[in-house]
Design an enzyme around this catalytic site. Structure first.
Site, PDB file in Angstrom:
ATOM      1  N   PHE A   1       0.794  -1.199  -0.021  1.00  0.00           N
ATOM      2  CA  PHE A   1      -0.166  -0.255  -0.003  1.00  0.00           C
ATOM      3  C   PHE A   1       0.991   1.212   0.045  1.00  0.00           C
ATOM      4  CE2 PHE A   1      -1.746  -3.429   2.370  1.00  0.00           C
ATOM      5  CZ  PHE A   1      -2.933  -3.871   1.796  1.00  0.00           C
TER       6      PHE A   1
ATOM      7  N   GLU B   1       3.367   6.498  -4.572  1.00  0.00           N
ATOM      8  CA  GLU B   1       4.481   6.798  -5.582  1.00  0.00           C
ATOM      9  C   GLU B   1       5.177   7.926  -5.249  1.00  0.00           C
ATOM     10  OE1 GLU B   1       4.835   9.064  -9.947  1.00  0.00           O
ATOM     11  OE2 GLU B   1       3.222   7.801  -9.899  1.00  0.00           O
TER      12      GLU B   1
ATOM     13  N   LYS C   1      -6.070  -5.824  -1.633  1.00  0.00           N
ATOM     14  CA  LYS C   1      -5.304  -4.664  -2.494  1.00  0.00           C
ATOM     15  C   LYS C   1      -6.142  -4.240  -3.610  1.00  0.00           C
ATOM     16  CE  LYS C   1      -1.661  -3.233  -4.678  1.00  0.00           C
ATOM     17  NZ  LYS C   1      -0.808  -2.005  -4.001  1.00  0.00           N
TER      18      LYS C   1
ATOM     19  N   ASN D   1      -7.397  -0.119  -3.787  1.00  0.00           N
ATOM     20  CA  ASN D   1      -7.081   1.096  -4.893  1.00  0.00           C
ATOM     21  C   ASN D   1      -8.508   1.470  -5.565  1.00  0.00           C
ATOM     22  OD1 ASN D   1      -4.547   1.062  -4.317  1.00  0.00           O
ATOM     23  ND2 ASN D   1      -3.678  -0.267  -5.558  1.00  0.00           N
TER      24      ASN D   1
ATOM     25  N   GLY E   1      -4.463   8.176 -12.410  1.00  0.00           N
ATOM     26  CA  GLY E   1      -3.414   7.551 -13.208  1.00  0.00           C
ATOM     27  C   GLY E   1      -2.251   6.882 -12.604  1.00  0.00           C
TER      28      GLY E   1
ATOM     29  N   TYR F   1       0.809   3.961 -11.514  1.00  0.00           N
ATOM     30  CA  TYR F   1       1.356   2.462 -11.568  1.00  0.00           C
ATOM     31  C   TYR F   1       0.175   1.542 -11.205  1.00  0.00           C
ATOM     32  CZ  TYR F   1       6.378   3.301 -11.984  1.00  0.00           C
ATOM     33  OH  TYR F   1       7.559   3.512 -12.467  1.00  0.00           O
ATOM     34  N   CYS F   2      -0.791   1.966 -10.412  1.00  0.00           N
ATOM     35  CA  CYS F   2      -1.860   1.052  -9.944  1.00  0.00           C
ATOM     36  C   CYS F   2      -3.268   1.377 -10.133  1.00  0.00           C
ATOM     37  CB  CYS F   2      -1.577   1.195  -8.291  1.00  0.00           C
ATOM     38  SG  CYS F   2       0.091   0.532  -7.661  1.00  0.00           S
TER      39      CYS F   2
ATOM     40  N   ASP G   1      -5.475  -1.666 -11.766  1.00  0.00           N
ATOM     41  CA  ASP G   1      -6.037  -2.398 -10.526  1.00  0.00           C
ATOM     42  C   ASP G   1      -7.756  -2.272 -10.735  1.00  0.00           C
ATOM     43  OD1 ASP G   1      -3.567  -2.730  -9.665  1.00  0.00           O
ATOM     44  OD2 ASP G   1      -3.777  -1.803  -7.735  1.00  0.00           O
TER      45      ASP G   1
END
Length: 396
Positions: free
Chosen positions: A142, A145, A205, A209, A258, A260-261, A265
């Site tokens: 968790f 960035e 997870k 997100n 936006g 990475y996740c 997800d």
């Protein structure tokens, strides 16, 4: 304790550094350039705490491209390789995890494998069946960035799960959580630790997100309404955020979620629903597309000849371009034949998707009729009349 970490992105490198304070850690990557940087105590990613710890802390950490040697005698192997969403398969691309597992099996490792890559719900149990490698647990991350190590040093919670059909691995899950707690700066007594089953942890997870994406989408749609109706978005948000059940956080409008996740997800969670009734999860995914459509329409209506994109990154102090919302807006504007110029000092190249990239901020400001800025900085104070942003808390 000997620990190997496959992957040196935000998750892998922050975990490697956290654990290298008290354990012998080997970070594994397929890129020699990243390995060399780590061995020279330099970070291959932008993260203040990672940079500081590599440069100044006494870490028992080395990096290598030789996964077999790192995995063979390890007690724990953390897999934190990328799992991008594949829209054609409607599923995370887990081939990087498969590749690591092939090496682990080939070298005869007996380590406990800890999957930290984000995966579909049910993946860990299926991987245990498909590979016949049973000594495997799942531990979601968790992390924010640019603050990955900080969030490991001061964790909101630690989740280490174990297979439903193998209670013996619960002890390994508990042991691994203790290793994480030992490296943290937050007092151990204040760290919430959970040990659910693997499939439930995978769901934790994706649902966490997706909730964050929901919150972003909610305030973006509030902002869209206010802009169309000529209302003051900030006054509305201030008023509703005073309700303690809502709170004054994660409420600054943007061009969309936006990074990475969140994009991947949310799509994976939607795919996981499959035959399960739902309306909200699909709406969260579709809302992000609608928001970028709306932002692009506002710019196109201004009839500019040249539109500037101020930074491709998601946020300040970041070098991540992946799935940044401003790219989606940029592509929509370009589709109307409008010239787009990008200012991005961290990008090594002269063009980005056939748009000119410059590192000359003064020339960039002069050339552009409208400047898109997902988040504002003082760099744009002298050209505020040209700037289009929905950033409420930096533009007064």
């Amino acid at each position: 304790m000997k620990i190997a970490v496959a992957g040196t992105g935000y998750v892998g490198l922050s975990n490697a550094i956290l654990l290298a304070q008290h354990n012998e850690v080997t970070a594994v990557d397929i890129l020699q350039a990243k390995v060399d940087l780590i061995n020279n105590k330099k970070s291959p990613i932008v993260d203040k705490e990672i940079e500081e710890y590599l440069a100044s802390k006494p870490l028992n950490l080395k990096a290598t491209t030789d996964g077999e040697s790192a995995y063979k005698d390890a007690d724990f192997i953390i897999i934190s390789t990328p799992t991008n969403y594949d829209p054609d398969k409607n599923y995370f691309d887990t081939s990087s995890i498969d590749a690591v597992m092939n090496i682990i099996k080939a070298c005869g490792s007996k380590a406990t494998v800890v999957i930290k890559s984000t995966v579909p719900v049910g993946y860990t149990e299926k991987l245990r069946e498909d590979t016949s490698y049973k000594n495997m647990i799942f531990s979601p991350e968790f992390l924010r960035e640019g603050h990955a190590l900080y969030d490991n040093l001061y964790p909101s919670r630690i989740v280490t799960s174990y297979p439903k059909d193998d209670e013996s691995l619960k002890e390994k899950a508990i042991q691994f959580s203790e290793l994480l707690k030992a490296g943290a700066l937050k007092p151990a007594s204040e760290i919430q630790v959970l040990h659910p089953h693997c499939t439930e942890a995978e769901a934790i997870k994706l649902f966490a997100n997706t909730y964050l994406a929901l919150r972003v989408a909610y305030f973006n749609e509030l902002d869209t309404y206010a802009e169309v109706r000529g209302l003051d978005t900030k006054q509305i948000i201030q008023g509703i955020s005073l309700d303690p059940r809502i709170g004054d956080f994660y409420n600054n409008p943007s061009f969309g979620y936006g990074g990475y996740c969140l994009p991947k997800d949310t799509k994976q969670l939607l795919a996981n629903y499959n035959d399960v009734p739902q309306n909200l999860i699909r709406a969260i995914v579709e809302s992000n597309t609608t928001r970028k459509d709306f932002i692009a329409e506002q710019i196109i209506a201004k009839q500019p000849k040249v539109v500037g994109v101020y930074r491709l990154t998601m946020k300040a102090n970041s070098d991540n371009f992946r799935q940044s919302s401003i790219q989606g807006v940029m592509k929509r504007i370009k589709a109307k034949g409008i010239q787009v110029v990008v200012y991005e000092p961290t990008y090594n190249g002269d063009d980005f998707f056939n748009s000119k990239v410059t590192k000359d901020l003064a020339a960039f400001k002069k050339e552009c009729d409208v400047i898109l800025a997902n988040r504002l900085t003082d760099d744009l104070n002298d050209v505020k009349a040209k700037v289009y942003t929905r950033d409420l808390y930096s533009r007064d």
